[in-house]
Enzyme design. Structure first.
Site: not given
Ligand code: CTP
Ligand code: CA
Length: 232
Positions: A34-35
């Site tokens: 994920n970011r």
């Protein structure tokens, strides 16, 4: 604020902060991720140490951030590794802050060699739920221990950001939920941040726009307030 201008109101407190995004391997070279950059969690750990706390930072992937001064860093990869590290550190902690973006799901099987493409279409990736570390922390909470969750929400047909945040606070059962509005590039991968502090007693405060260090200071102010209420 300059570190020497900060209050020393966390002296004698043991703090655990999780930060960054977990990576769930598919094979030796690929993962679901994920970011999350880990910057907010690092700022929380840094400011807690500056305010006098003994800090353990459980760091999932944090894109090359350097360890904050005076903070004990435990590096982890997957959600299951993060869970073990957080629970171990939480055993004698006064405050646990779950700022990490923990993957909700992991590939059911990790292949031990690099997956090769063939002429056929690939199989879908089967996923398994990861444990909810925050819910486990609340379940295992020692008397007086303060457990803090994070949420990054967008509005949708089911409600606005605050509605989702209040529902999440109730679902998780933590003492404090730090709520960020996301979308339009806010919060993820940017330096600035703004949001709300939703406490279990129903009190709500806004966090003004500012640096991640200022944002972290607002979170610690609220945690110190909760600790003082418990003591009093
Ligand atoms: N969290 C956790 N373990 C998980 C997932 C989330 O401890 N497996 C923690 C996060 O670190 C954060 C809080 O729970 O402090 C909220 O995470 P979030 O992803 O917003 O909550 P979810 O319950 O996974 O809900 P959603 O469906 O919105 O992703
Ligand atoms: Ca989630």
């Amino acid at each position: 604020a300059r570190p020497d201008a900060l209050p020393r109101d966390l002296v004698g407190r043991r703090v655990v902060v999780s930060a960054g995004g977990t990576r769930e391997p598919l094979d030796p070279v690929r993962f679901l991720g994920n970011r999350s950059s880990g910057r907010q969690g690092y700022a929380l750990a840094t400011v807690a140490a500056q305010r006098g706390a003994e800090v353990t930072l459980v760091a999932a992937n944090t894109s090359g951030l350097t360890a904050p001064a005076g903070v004990d860093v435990v590096s982890v990869g997957t959600a299951l590794e993060l869970r073990d590290a957080v629970h171990a550190a939480a055993k004698d902690a006064d405050i646990v802050v779950m700022a990490a973006a923990v993957a909700d799901f992991r590939p059911t099987a990790t292949v031990d060699h690099k997956i090769k493409k063939t002429d056929a279409d690939p199989d879908p990736v089967a996923l398994t739920r990861n444990p909810d570390v925050l819910v486990e922390l609340v379940r295992d909470r020692r008397p007086g221990q303060v457990v803090v969750g994070f949420a990054a929400e967008t509005g949708d047909a089911g409600g606005d950001v605050l509605t989702h945040g209040r529902a999440k606070l109730a679902r998780k059962g933590c003492d404090l939920l730090v709520l960020n509005a996301v979308g339009d590039g806010r919060a993820f991968e940017v330096e600035d941040n703004a949001g709300w502090l939703l406490a279990a007693d129903g009190s709500e405060r806004t966090i003004p726009h500012g640096s991640k260090a200022q944002f972290a200071s607002h979170v610690w102010d609220e945690v110190v307030h909760i600790l003082s209420k418990e003591a009093g």
